[in-house]
Write an enzyme that holds these catalytic residues in place. Sequence first.
Site, PDB file in Angstrom:
ATOM      1  N   VAL A  11       0.832  -1.206   0.000  1.00 22.97           N
ATOM      2  CA  VAL A  11       0.000   0.000   0.000  1.00 22.97           C
ATOM      3  C   VAL A  11       0.871   1.263   0.000  1.00 22.97           C
ATOM      4  CG1 VAL A  11      -1.648   1.346   1.386  1.00 22.97           C
ATOM      5  CG2 VAL A  11      -1.927  -1.124   1.162  1.00 22.97           C
ATOM      6  N   THR A 121      -5.028  -0.325   7.084  1.00 22.50           N
ATOM      7  CA  THR A 121      -6.404  -0.739   7.377  1.00 22.50           C
ATOM      8  C   THR A 121      -6.506  -1.028   8.870  1.00 22.50           C
ATOM      9  OG1 THR A 121      -6.641  -1.655   5.183  1.00 22.50           O
ATOM     10  CG2 THR A 121      -8.172  -2.461   6.848  1.00 22.50           C
ATOM     11  N   LEU A 159      -6.924  -0.239  -3.407  1.00 18.47           N
ATOM     12  CA  LEU A 159      -6.093  -0.696  -4.524  1.00 18.47           C
ATOM     13  C   LEU A 159      -6.047  -2.217  -4.563  1.00 18.47           C
ATOM     14  CD1 LEU A 159      -3.003   1.660  -3.945  1.00 18.47           C
ATOM     15  CD2 LEU A 159      -5.106   2.149  -5.200  1.00 18.47           C
ATOM     16  N   GLU A 161      -4.139  -5.546  -5.726  1.00 14.89           N
ATOM     17  CA  GLU A 161      -2.835  -5.975  -6.211  1.00 14.89           C
ATOM     18  C   GLU A 161      -2.994  -6.373  -7.680  1.00 14.89           C
ATOM     19  OE1 GLU A 161      -0.621  -8.692  -3.782  1.00 14.89           O
ATOM     20  OE2 GLU A 161      -1.299  -7.714  -1.951  1.00 14.89           O
ATOM     21  N   LYS A 210     -13.955   1.015   4.700  1.00 14.01           N
ATOM     22  CA  LYS A 210     -12.848   0.204   4.183  1.00 14.01           C
ATOM     23  C   LYS A 210     -13.062  -1.285   4.460  1.00 14.01           C
ATOM     24  CE  LYS A 210      -9.049  -1.645   3.108  1.00 14.01           C
ATOM     25  NZ  LYS A 210      -8.501  -1.796   1.791  1.00 14.01           N
ATOM     26  N   CYS A 266      -5.460  -9.208   2.302  1.00 14.75           N
ATOM     27  CA  CYS A 266      -6.526  -8.288   2.708  1.00 14.75           C
ATOM     28  C   CYS A 266      -7.816  -8.986   3.133  1.00 14.75           C
ATOM     29  CB  CYS A 266      -6.818  -7.325   1.568  1.00 14.75           C
ATOM     30  SG  CYS A 266      -5.348  -6.438   1.052  1.00 14.75           S
TER      31      CYS A 266
HETATM   32  C1  UGA Z   1      -8.677  -6.375  -2.235  1.00 20.91           C
HETATM   33  C2  UGA Z   1      -9.761  -5.384  -2.697  1.00 20.91           C
HETATM   34  O1  UGA Z   1     -10.294  -5.822  -3.939  1.00 20.91           O
HETATM   35  C3  UGA Z   1      -9.180  -3.967  -2.838  1.00 20.91           C
HETATM   36  O2  UGA Z   1     -10.214  -3.069  -3.175  1.00 20.91           O
HETATM   37  C4  UGA Z   1      -8.574  -3.564  -1.496  1.00 20.91           C
HETATM   38  O3  UGA Z   1      -7.976  -2.291  -1.554  1.00 20.91           O
HETATM   39  C5  UGA Z   1      -7.501  -4.577  -1.123  1.00 20.91           C
HETATM   40  O4  UGA Z   1      -8.095  -5.887  -1.028  1.00 20.91           O
HETATM   41  C6  UGA Z   1      -6.939  -4.174   0.215  1.00 20.91           C
HETATM   42  O5  UGA Z   1      -7.681  -4.172   1.210  1.00 20.91           O
HETATM   43  O6  UGA Z   1      -5.784  -3.731   0.278  1.00 20.91           O
HETATM   44  P1  UGA Z   1      -6.728  -7.750  -3.435  1.00 20.91           P
HETATM   45  O7  UGA Z   1      -6.605  -8.498  -2.140  1.00 20.91           O
HETATM   46  O8  UGA Z   1      -5.507  -7.228  -4.083  1.00 20.91           O
HETATM   47  O9  UGA Z   1      -7.707  -6.480  -3.255  1.00 20.91           O
HETATM   48  O10 UGA Z   1      -7.389  -8.755  -4.493  1.00 20.91           O
HETATM   49  P2  UGA Z   1      -8.830  -9.029  -5.112  1.00 20.91           P
HETATM   50  O11 UGA Z   1      -8.771  -8.805  -6.557  1.00 20.91           O
HETATM   51  O12 UGA Z   1      -9.892  -8.332  -4.365  1.00 20.91           O
HETATM   52  O13 UGA Z   1      -8.965 -10.606  -4.859  1.00 20.91           O
HETATM   53  C7  UGA Z   1      -8.961 -11.149  -3.544  1.00 20.91           C
HETATM   54  C8  UGA Z   1      -9.144 -12.652  -3.588  1.00 20.91           C
HETATM   55  O14 UGA Z   1     -10.467 -12.978  -4.012  1.00 20.91           O
HETATM   56  C9  UGA Z   1      -8.215 -13.380  -4.559  1.00 20.91           C
HETATM   57  O15 UGA Z   1      -7.715 -14.564  -3.940  1.00 20.91           O
HETATM   58  C10 UGA Z   1      -9.096 -13.733  -5.742  1.00 20.91           C
HETATM   59  O16 UGA Z   1      -8.662 -14.900  -6.413  1.00 20.91           O
HETATM   60  C11 UGA Z   1     -10.423 -13.966  -5.036  1.00 20.91           C
HETATM   61  N1  UGA Z   1     -11.591 -13.769  -5.925  1.00 20.91           N
HETATM   62  C12 UGA Z   1     -11.857 -12.547  -6.438  1.00 20.91           C
HETATM   63  C13 UGA Z   1     -12.443 -14.845  -6.191  1.00 20.91           C
HETATM   64  O17 UGA Z   1     -12.219 -15.986  -5.711  1.00 20.91           O
HETATM   65  N2  UGA Z   1     -13.536 -14.635  -6.981  1.00 20.91           N
HETATM   66  C14 UGA Z   1     -13.823 -13.427  -7.505  1.00 20.91           C
HETATM   67  O18 UGA Z   1     -14.858 -13.315  -8.211  1.00 20.91           O
HETATM   68  C15 UGA Z   1     -12.976 -12.355  -7.236  1.00 20.91           C
END
Ligand code: UGA
Length: 442
Positions: A11, A121, A159, A161, A210, A266
């Site tokens: 972050v 957070t 954000l 990743e 958040k 996260c």
């Molecule tokens: C998440 C949030 O999306 C961000 O908005 C937030 O800022 C961030 O956490 C944080 O708190 O810092 P991130 O952890 O980078 O972001 O990844 P995501 O794209 O949200 O995916 C999280 C997990 O959910 C991954 O393991 C992904 O594979 C899984 N996922 C996502 C699913 O299994 N199905 C989906 O439809 C979407």
Amino acid sequence: MNIVMIGTGYVGLTTGLGFAGLGHRVACVDTDSLKIAKLDLGQAPFYEPGLDAQLKTLQDQGQIVFTTDLSSVMSGADVIMIAVQTPPKENGDADLVYVRSVAEEVGRLLDHEALIITKSTVPVGTNRVVLELIRQTMSANGRAELASLIQIASVPEFLREGAAFADFLEPDRVVIGADDDVVFATVEQMHAGIKSVFMRTSIESAELIKVSSNAFLATKISFINEIANIAEGTGADVRDIARGIGLDKRIGPLFLRAGIGFGGSCFPKDVSALKSYAGVHGYDFKLLNAVIEVNNRQRELFFKKIQSVLGTLKGRKIGVWGLAFKPDTDDIRDSAAIDLVQRILAHGAEVSVYDPKAMQNAMRVLPDEVIYTPTAMDAAIGAEALIVLTEWPEFRDVSFASLRSQMVEPIIFDGRNTLADLELSAIGFRYYGVGICDSHKS
Ligand code: UGA
């Protein structure tokens, strides 16, 4: 503006670069001297698309500097941002030890009026604790009058990743939690150049927005995973169900991809922290208990599916594609893929793995017996089954006809349904997805 960013984790670094790109002068501070030395040489500590280029450009322009010495960059700072980690404690609570120690250090050093912004957070109520700690430390150091002028804002980060720079520049919203109009205006001014909805709210609402966002997204994922489990074997297909419900504007199409569940630094942490916070305050957040339980069970069910098809795993040769918790990152924190590889190994299988970015990190946590291969195809050669655990787009580009001839048994378990539309059964694979109909036609 002059911005000091404390913490160069995911972050802190991406946000620091984001603000430097908007034209602010940013000084990033971290206690990890090795990391700072590398950043100083333009070497990124983790993989993020666009990070290397952004780092080089902004360093060359003198917009961003890196140091371990907070005192050397404090004078002249207009804004001090706190972006240190808040890891989960044993009971799921966010551990605020780093946030508190940064607050005390800022209090010891701050000798002029500046705005504090929290990016870490944190549980609701933390920003006020941070402000109080800074003010108390300043007062204890003979700066009581100045201390009362110091203000804080909670400006949570959203954000993802793998998409951090795009999310920084085009956020769905910028949430600003503060007590004072001047503070709101300063934060808005900092974001000049970003078009978005700027939402002014209380500090407590910002803190809760958040974690509630992450908790809600995690809930969507666990929900679709439960639907996938019910759909399996009925002739229904969870991808169609996700599309069918997602077309309802009130539901929306995103975060409805079924699979082996969510991981990363996260969602698991924030959902547990919110649940734990509620519990400490006498409220049983039933929904979040289920979200976590379903997410854990999802890995278990996928593993059982593998066992039920392959029988014993002892001595079996298994190829694995994907280790990162999601594509476009080298991050393996709480990765469902790592968990599953560990389970497969614990049952005596021989495992060859390939991930485009996360193998270096995986080597630190997986046992030495794991074989890392230079390409996806190599991981599958001679395998009795291939298990896909992260949906890297390049996996779809593999020649499956040739893969078929290289595998001892043409069996694919796809924990992300990322190959589901490639009609692999038509070329002789036995394909098993999550919540997909006709998944094992031979
Ligand atoms: C998440 C949030 O999306 C961000 O908005 C937030 O800022 C961030 O956490 C944080 O708190 O810092 P991130 O952890 O980078 O972001 O990844 P995501 O794209 O949200 O995916 C999280 C997990 O959910 C991954 O393991 C992904 O594979 C899984 N996922 C996502 C699913 O299994 N199905 C989906 O439809 C979407």
